[in-house]
Design a protein around this motif. Structure first.
Motif, short mmCIF file in Angstrom:
data_model
loop_
_atom_site.label_atom_id
_atom_site.label_comp_id
_atom_site.label_asym_id
_atom_site.label_seq_id
_atom_site.Cartn_x
_atom_site.Cartn_y
_atom_site.Cartn_z
N ARG A 1 -48.57 69.39 26.62
CA ARG A 1 -47.62 68.31 26.88
C ARG A 1 -46.47 68.31 25.87
N GLN B 1 -44.04 70.55 27.48
CA GLN B 1 -43.28 69.86 28.52
C GLN B 1 -42.16 69.01 27.90
N ARG B 2 -42.46 68.38 26.76
CA ARG B 2 -41.41 67.61 26.07
C ARG B 2 -40.30 68.53 25.54
N LYS C 1 -39.08 71.12 26.89
CA LYS C 1 -38.14 71.44 27.96
C LYS C 1 -37.18 70.30 28.28
N LEU C 2 -37.54 69.08 27.86
CA LEU C 2 -36.68 67.93 28.14
C LEU C 2 -35.54 67.79 27.15
N ARG D 1 -33.01 71.89 28.53
CA ARG D 1 -32.95 71.42 29.92
C ARG D 1 -31.71 71.95 30.64
N TYR E 1 -46.59 80.74 34.60
CA TYR E 1 -47.06 79.97 33.44
C TYR E 1 -48.23 80.70 32.80
N TYR F 1 -47.02 60.57 26.08
CA TYR F 1 -46.23 61.65 26.67
C TYR F 1 -45.62 61.18 27.99
N PRO G 1 -44.84 63.94 34.17
CA PRO G 1 -44.08 65.09 34.67
C PRO G 1 -43.15 64.68 35.79
N THR H 1 -40.54 69.43 34.18
CA THR H 1 -41.88 69.32 33.61
C THR H 1 -42.90 69.20 34.75
N SER I 1 -49.06 74.07 37.03
CA SER I 1 -48.88 75.20 36.12
C SER I 1 -49.99 76.22 36.28
#
Length: 614
Positions: free
Chosen positions: A337, A340-341, A343-344, A349, A360, A502, A505, A510, A516
């Motif tokens: 996770r 995933q953060r 990528k934000l 992004r 993945y 978190y 998604p 995400t 994934s």
């Protein structure tokens, strides 16, 4: 004498599909009248072996050199032995993935130094060589949680422009496998080596000698009973066995413990990172072939070692990922996770928006460096590549050092086989340890030895020392920092750390874990015993869950470990459910479990991820 080429031809007839069974090797032996009958050997440390206890003898296949693992180290070793010994030496490579490359994953900015030495004419092999996209620029950033990105100077150790390539390790190992087979090496994908064989006929009082490996039995049902498809594993007897399983290899760990290789080298505990990676196809306007980013900061706090990467591959593809040091302290942290953060962040992004995630994967990596190297050579075999710990953390590279270590081992093995002549006794590979340390692999690791432990006091002190070392000191210091304890001992109690919230998604940038996992291609036969072993089930409910809030449900990047409500008749509260079929073979659980309660062993051959771009 067994003909390796005949074995290779027979394997080709049997095919390379998932689910290739150990019976394939049995049929090869039967076809050529090589039925053997040998008793079971001592299994050693039980948690690291997945072979069954059976009264039935196993078929035996002799080789001069047996290599466990078809990664860059193992395949480079196989090719180099054939270059030196030709048809005088039989060589096989066992690979637990359904096909070579299926379990190969890395960043990957590739330094071609070892490849230049192994195959000087590799650039003349045509379009089939998967080493094409040169690095065109290096960029380093400090990512701020607020959304900003500060440019950082790129240290000399991480300058790749014009010298390195952005590649897929999956594709590189498949190509190296073809080169190996063309040289006469038998490559057997779909076979899990589950047990180390030792020389039972050594002189009384003599040191233990490795004498090959055995593949796992096939065809056990989940409840432990035999299915109609059951077949015993095969014993591959070898004069030299090279363990090239990669980071935290199950047999490599068994051999290291049994032979006391870490104590023999006075080595520090190994320290690890967990790398999580995706490959995307992005819009043409956002694609800058060969551009390489490395980042620190967001999403990790200043007490957690790690960083991100984003590499522009060829064909509008981008590889990106996050590496989290497994010495992190907060048991509520989820590396998946956190990725995933990552990528934000607006900087990342912006590259991904409008693109498509293709694949993945996840894998642990060795980061201990010079001071964590075990004594790598022993009677009958050696540890090569990441099984020995040859990754250079300061350069964020390990493929070139892995390949070179395999080549050095091959040269020592070839010399030992030539000196001792014909026979079946294991050769002494002790000279390999000094040869490895005196090679340019040892030089690289020694120069970078203080990089990783300098971050033990946090991000900012680590960056300050790493910068000083990279730009000024370059490893020329009289001191060597140590790694104090195993990663699992760094994990704090749940009550002492804040929970991490978190974001959910979004399905575009995400993703949830099932989505994934689908992209990883991972698959195992559901009707087989779980290859993830608990030493004590009671320990889960007495310590891991109440003290650490079940961290395995967060550090595993595949959702293997899940706490579910107990069913009727199972008592009250939550129980641990192991979804072994999800496993990506990353080995994080074998490293990070705070009570050392989980042992990773090999499943039936052919299971696991199916990487093609990683």
């Amino acid at each position: 004498v067994w003909s390796a080429k005949m074995a290779s031809s027979a394997m080709a007839i049997l095919g390379t599909a998932v689910g290739r069974s150990a019976g394939g090797l049995s049929r090869i032996l039967a076809d050529h009248g090589r039925h053997g009958s040998v008793g079971l050997l001592t299994r050693g440390t039980a948690p690291y072996s997945s072979s069954s206890v059976s009264a039935e003898p196993r078929e035996e296949m002799p080789y001069d050199v047996c290599i466990v693992g078809a990664g860059p180290a193992g395949l480079a070793a196989a090719i180099r032995i054939k270059q030196l010994r030709g048809d005088d030496t039989t060589v096989c490579v066992l690979e637990k993935g359904a096909e070579v490359g299926a379990h190969s994953i890395s960043g990957n900015v590739f330094d071609p130094r070892a490849l230049d030495e192994l195959l000087p004419d590799w650039k003349e092999h045509g379009e089939g060589v998967p080493v094409r996209q040169r690095v065109t620029s290096d960029r380093s950033f400090f990512l701020r949680s607020s959304g900003g990105a500060w440019p950082l100077p790129t240290p000399p150790t991480m300058k790749n422009e014009g010298k390195a390539f952005v590649i897929s390790l999956s594709q590189l190992t498949r190509w190296l496998s073809e080169i190996a087979e063309e040289s006469g090496v038998d490559v057997f994908p779909g076979f899990s080596a589950s047990e180390v064989l030792y020389n039972e006929e050594k002189d009384e009082g003599g040191l233990d000698e490795v004498m090959g490996v055995a593949t796992a039995d096939m065809g056990y049902a989940k409840d432990g009973t035999r299915k109609d498809t059951f077949e015993r594993g095969i014993e591959l007897k070898a004069r030299c066995t090279l363990f090239a399983e990669g980071c935290r290899g199950s047999l490599s760990e068994l051999v290291t413990a049994k032979l006391g290789l870490r104590d023999k080298a006075n080595a520090c505990p190994q320290t690890y990172g967990l790398g999580i990676k995706e490959v995307w196809r992005v819009d043409d306007a956002k694609h800058n072939p060969g551009e390489v980013w490395h980042t620190v900061g967001h999403p990790l706090d200043t007490q957690t070692y790690g960083g991100g990467f984003l590499y522009h591959m060829e064909d509008n593809m981008v590889a990106l990922g996050l590496v989290v040091g497994l010495d992190y302290k907060n048991p509520h942290l989820s590396p998946y996770r956190e990725f995933q953060r990552y990528k934000l962040h607006p900087k990342v992004r912006a590259v991904l928006e409008g693109g498509q995630c293709l694949q993945y994967g996840a894998r642990t990596l060795v980061e201990g460096g010079w001071q964590s190297l075990p004594f790598a050579g022993f009677g009958g075999g050696a540890l090569v590549g990441c099984a020995a710990g040859t990754l250079n953390a300061a350069r964020i590279k390990g493929v070139h050092t892995a390949m070179k270590s395999g080549m050095v081992a091959a040269e020592v093995a070839a010399a030992a086989l030539a000196e001792e002549g014909d026979g079946a006794d294991p050769v002494d590979m002790s000279a390999y340890d000094a040869a490895l340390r005196s090679s340019w692999v040892g030089e690289e690791l020694y120069e970078a030895r203080n990089f990783r432990p300098s971050f033990s006091r946090g991000l900012l002190p680590g960056m300050a020392y790493a910068g000083l070392d990279a730009f000024v000191l370059r490893g020329r210091t009289p001191w060597t920092f140590k790694h104090g304890k195993e990663d699992r001992y760094h994990l704090g109690k749940a009550a002492s750390h804040e929970r991490i919230e978190y974001p959910a998604p979004d399905g575009e940038i995400t993703f949830d874990l099932p989505t994934s996992l689908y992209r990883s291609g991972t698959n195992h036969d559901h009707d087989q015993p779980a290859h993830l072993k608990l030493i004590s089930e009671e320990r889960v409910y007495e310590r891991t869950l109440p003290e650490y809030d079940g961290p395995e449900q967060r550090y595993c990047p595949a959702g293997v470990y899940e706490y579910v409500e107990a069913e009727e008749g199972e008592g009250s509260g939550r129980r641990l459910q192991i979804n072994a079929q999800n496993c990506l073979h990353c080995k994080a659980c074998d490293i990070k479990d705070p009570t050392g309660n989980i042992c990773w062993t090999v499943p039936e051959g052919g299971g696991g991820p199916g990487y093609t771009l990683m």
